[in-house]
Design a protein around this motif. Structure first.
Motif, PDB file in Angstrom:
ATOM      1  N   VAL A 116       0.762  -1.043  -0.188  1.00 19.57           N
ATOM      2  CA  VAL A 116      -0.158   0.070   0.078  1.00 19.57           C
ATOM      3  C   VAL A 116       0.963   1.181   0.117  1.00 19.57           C
ATOM      4  O   VAL A 116       0.588   2.000  -0.226  1.00 19.57           O
ATOM      5  N   ASP A 117       1.783   1.131   0.267  1.00 25.28           N
ATOM      6  CA  ASP A 117       2.865   2.045   0.614  1.00 25.28           C
ATOM      7  C   ASP A 117       3.360   2.719  -1.012  1.00 25.28           C
ATOM      8  O   ASP A 117       4.134   4.163  -1.432  1.00 25.28           O
ATOM      9  N   VAL A 118       3.852   1.297  -1.858  1.00 30.42           N
ATOM     10  CA  VAL A 118       4.270   1.244  -2.679  1.00 30.42           C
ATOM     11  C   VAL A 118       3.568   2.417  -3.490  1.00 30.42           C
ATOM     12  O   VAL A 118       3.742   2.906  -4.433  1.00 30.42           O
ATOM     13  N   GLU A 119       2.529   2.136  -3.717  1.00 29.42           N
ATOM     14  CA  GLU A 119       1.226   1.969  -5.028  1.00 29.42           C
ATOM     15  C   GLU A 119       1.240   3.675  -4.095  1.00 29.42           C
ATOM     16  O   GLU A 119       1.031   4.169  -4.835  1.00 29.42           O
ATOM     17  N   LEU A 120       1.002   3.811  -3.011  1.00 33.39           N
ATOM     18  CA  LEU A 120       0.686   5.331  -3.007  1.00 33.39           C
ATOM     19  C   LEU A 120       2.473   6.699  -3.356  1.00 33.39           C
ATOM     20  O   LEU A 120       2.149   7.446  -4.379  1.00 33.39           O
ATOM     21  N   ILE A 121       3.511   6.293  -3.362  1.00 30.25           N
ATOM     22  CA  ILE A 121       4.464   6.378  -3.946  1.00 30.25           C
ATOM     23  C   ILE A 121       4.308   7.041  -5.644  1.00 30.25           C
ATOM     24  O   ILE A 121       4.473   7.261  -5.854  1.00 30.25           O
ATOM     25  N   LEU A 122       3.650   5.170  -6.019  1.00 29.87           N
ATOM     26  CA  LEU A 122       4.279   5.116  -7.342  1.00 29.87           C
ATOM     27  C   LEU A 122       3.010   6.099  -7.996  1.00 29.87           C
ATOM     28  O   LEU A 122       3.271   6.813  -8.639  1.00 29.87           O
ATOM     29  N   GLU A 123       1.417   5.754  -7.554  1.00 32.01           N
ATOM     30  CA  GLU A 123       0.820   6.927  -7.415  1.00 32.01           C
ATOM     31  C   GLU A 123       1.121   8.287  -8.263  1.00 32.01           C
ATOM     32  O   GLU A 123       1.178   9.163  -8.506  1.00 32.01           O
ATOM     33  N   LEU A 176       4.011  10.124  -7.865  1.00 35.93           N
ATOM     34  CA  LEU A 176       4.778  10.063  -8.278  1.00 35.93           C
ATOM     35  C   LEU A 176       4.432   9.689 -10.266  1.00 35.93           C
ATOM     36  O   LEU A 176       5.703  10.195 -10.764  1.00 35.93           O
ATOM     37  N   GLY A 177       2.998   8.839 -10.586  1.00 33.45           N
ATOM     38  CA  GLY A 177       2.810   9.478 -11.504  1.00 33.45           C
ATOM     39  C   GLY A 177       3.604   8.368 -12.972  1.00 33.45           C
ATOM     40  O   GLY A 177       3.428   8.110 -13.223  1.00 33.45           O
ATOM     41  N   ALA A 178       4.200   6.898 -11.863  1.00 35.57           N
ATOM     42  CA  ALA A 178       4.874   5.231 -12.014  1.00 35.57           C
ATOM     43  C   ALA A 178       3.937   5.261 -12.838  1.00 35.57           C
ATOM     44  O   ALA A 178       3.032   4.398 -12.119  1.00 35.57           O
ATOM     45  N   GLU A 179       4.554   4.453 -14.139  1.00 35.22           N
ATOM     46  CA  GLU A 179       2.944   3.202 -14.661  1.00 35.22           C
ATOM     47  C   GLU A 179       4.093   2.607 -15.417  1.00 35.22           C
ATOM     48  O   GLU A 179       5.347   2.665 -16.105  1.00 35.22           O
ATOM     49  N   GLY A 180       3.593   0.981 -16.558  1.00 37.12           N
ATOM     50  CA  GLY A 180       4.549   0.813 -17.524  1.00 37.12           C
ATOM     51  C   GLY A 180       5.030  -0.328 -16.429  1.00 37.12           C
ATOM     52  O   GLY A 180       5.209  -0.413 -15.524  1.00 37.12           O
ATOM     53  N   PRO A 181       6.007  -0.568 -17.670  1.00 36.66           N
ATOM     54  CA  PRO A 181       6.966  -1.636 -17.478  1.00 36.66           C
ATOM     55  C   PRO A 181       7.523  -1.749 -15.915  1.00 36.66           C
ATOM     56  O   PRO A 181       7.689  -2.926 -14.891  1.00 36.66           O
ATOM     57  N   LEU A 182       8.068  -0.443 -15.699  1.00 37.30           N
ATOM     58  CA  LEU A 182       9.366  -0.257 -14.141  1.00 37.30           C
ATOM     59  C   LEU A 182       8.149  -0.041 -13.593  1.00 37.30           C
ATOM     60  O   LEU A 182       8.768  -1.332 -12.413  1.00 37.30           O
ATOM     61  N   ALA A 183       7.201   0.295 -13.494  1.00 38.04           N
ATOM     62  CA  ALA A 183       6.060   0.327 -12.212  1.00 38.04           C
ATOM     63  C   ALA A 183       6.329  -0.830 -11.848  1.00 38.04           C
ATOM     64  O   ALA A 183       5.407  -1.711 -10.402  1.00 38.04           O
ATOM     65  N   ALA A 184       5.387  -2.050 -13.170  1.00 35.22           N
ATOM     66  CA  ALA A 184       5.397  -3.726 -12.118  1.00 35.22           C
ATOM     67  C   ALA A 184       6.234  -4.046 -12.019  1.00 35.22           C
ATOM     68  O   ALA A 184       6.212  -5.120 -11.057  1.00 35.22           O
ATOM     69  N   GLU A 185       7.452  -4.069 -12.049  1.00 31.82           N
ATOM     70  CA  GLU A 185       9.084  -4.642 -11.686  1.00 31.82           C
ATOM     71  C   GLU A 185       8.909  -4.714  -9.883  1.00 31.82           C
ATOM     72  O   GLU A 185       9.328  -4.649  -9.745  1.00 31.82           O
ATOM     73  N   ILE A 186       8.661  -2.586 -10.030  1.00 37.28           N
ATOM     74  CA  ILE A 186       8.838  -1.761  -8.627  1.00 37.28           C
ATOM     75  C   ILE A 186       7.734  -2.586  -7.909  1.00 37.28           C
ATOM     76  O   ILE A 186       7.913  -2.758  -6.526  1.00 37.28           O
ATOM     77  N   ARG A 187       6.369  -2.775  -8.092  1.00 38.30           N
ATOM     78  CA  ARG A 187       5.243  -4.221  -7.857  1.00 38.30           C
ATOM     79  C   ARG A 187       5.927  -5.350  -7.256  1.00 38.30           C
ATOM     80  O   ARG A 187       6.105  -6.000  -6.350  1.00 38.30           O
ATOM     81  N   LEU A 188       6.407  -5.827  -8.172  1.00 34.64           N
ATOM     82  CA  LEU A 188       7.140  -7.713  -7.901  1.00 34.64           C
ATOM     83  C   LEU A 188       7.685  -7.582  -6.887  1.00 34.64           C
ATOM     84  O   LEU A 188       8.325  -8.689  -5.570  1.00 34.64           O
ATOM     85  N   LEU A 189       8.823  -6.100  -6.900  1.00 36.00           N
ATOM     86  CA  LEU A 189      10.101  -6.298  -6.015  1.00 36.00           C
ATOM     87  C   LEU A 189       9.319  -5.795  -4.789  1.00 36.00           C
ATOM     88  O   LEU A 189      10.244  -6.355  -3.944  1.00 36.00           O
ATOM     89  N   THR A 190       8.696  -4.797  -4.162  1.00 29.14           N
ATOM     90  CA  THR A 190       7.954  -4.838  -3.353  1.00 29.14           C
ATOM     91  C   THR A 190       7.510  -6.571  -2.572  1.00 29.14           C
ATOM     92  O   THR A 190       7.044  -7.010  -1.809  1.00 29.14           O
TER      93      THR A 190
END
Length: 280
Positions: A57-64, A66-80
């Motif tokens: 939930v913290d990571v989702e708040l940060i990504l949202e 920062l407007g992060a999306e696409g493959p990089l955001a997906a990779e960050i979710r997997l890392l989480t």
């Protein structure tokens, strides 16, 4: 997600670096990000330094933010997901000393208010007699007395009224003959005794009847923050909220099939008598 136990230890630092880089690319300061996510600047700093493992939930708040999306955001979710998963190898624990493992469990139990144990094939140490504990670690080399003492000391947590415990044991877990019949009868009687504690619910899943589920592992859920899943060679420590909730949901389904209270104690008495008759 591909599971690689050796990679789990690196995922926290990788996640911290990825989140820090994402913030820098956006041109944001930690203060600005913290304010946007309703976090403290210290928390953001600890996440980016790897001192704190963020929940999804913290990571989702940060990504949202920062407007992060696409493959990089997906990779960050997997890392989480990986960062919130830890592998504890049984062999490594034994080499380090199982008495030290007992100390770790005692600290975890001290910090937990609500316990859920699903026991598929054996009785857990909190419910075990000294003889059962000794048999369960018979293959551990060296002096076992310290381990047995620490396991028995940990059982005092059951007497803490502010904590609640729910145990579900399969019939196989209760009746697996790891001890000679007289000692097994004592172990089953111990379960019935513990089931009478006011902060303990103990149920069994008898083989008779219909249970349209497929339990694969012994697991324990600590509050809403951690689920541990036992395998033959180690244990998974799952902190991702989705994983913890999934095991809580599984536990709730098994609760509906289990036998509780006096009906449970009647079954335990029957199984104890079976062991007693084997001694005659």
């Amino acid at each position: 997600m591909t599971f690689d136990p050796e990679a789990l230890g690196h995922s926290r630092s990788d996640l911290a670096a990825a989140l820090k880089e994402q913030r820098r690319r956006a041109g944001w300061t930690q203060v600005r990000l913290a304010k946007r996510c309703n976090m403290s600047q210290t928390k953001v700093s600890n996440i980016e330094s790897g001192k704190l493992t963020p929940a999804l939930v913290d990571v989702e708040l940060i990504l949202e933010a920062l407007g992060a999306e696409g493959p990089l955001a997906a990779e960050i979710r997997l890392l989480t997901r990986s960062a919130n998963t830890e592998w504890q190898d049984h062999g490594a624990s034994r080499r380090r000393g199982l008495d030290k493992k007992q100390d770790e469990l005692a600290r975890l139990e001290a910090a937990t208010r609500e316990f859920r144990f699903f026991l598929l094939s054996m009785v857990t140490g909190l419910l075990a007699t000294p003889e059962y504990i000794r048999a369960s670690i018979a293959d551990v080399s060296g002096d076992q007395s310290k381990i047995i003492v620490r396991k028995l000391e940990r059982q005092r947590v059951l007497l803490e009224a502010r904590k609640s415990f729910t145990f579900i044991l399969t019939e196989q877990a209760v009746r697996w003959p790891i001890l000679p019949p007289p000692a097994m009868a004592m172990q089953v009687d111990r379960l019935a005794s513990v089931s009478r504690l006011p902060n303990v619910r103990l149920g069994v899943l008898p083989l008779a009847g219909h249970v349209p589920e497929r339990p694969l592992n012994t697991f324990t859920v600590y509050d809403r923050r951690l689920a541990t899943v036992e395998t033959g060679t180690g244990a998974l420590m799952l902190r991702d909220r989705r994983d913890v909730n999934a095991y809580r949901d599984d536990f709730e389904r098994y609760e509906g099939y289990a036998v509780w209270g006096e009906d449970c104690r009647r079954l335990l008495s029957e199984w104890s008598m079976i062991f007693t008759r084997q001694c005659e």
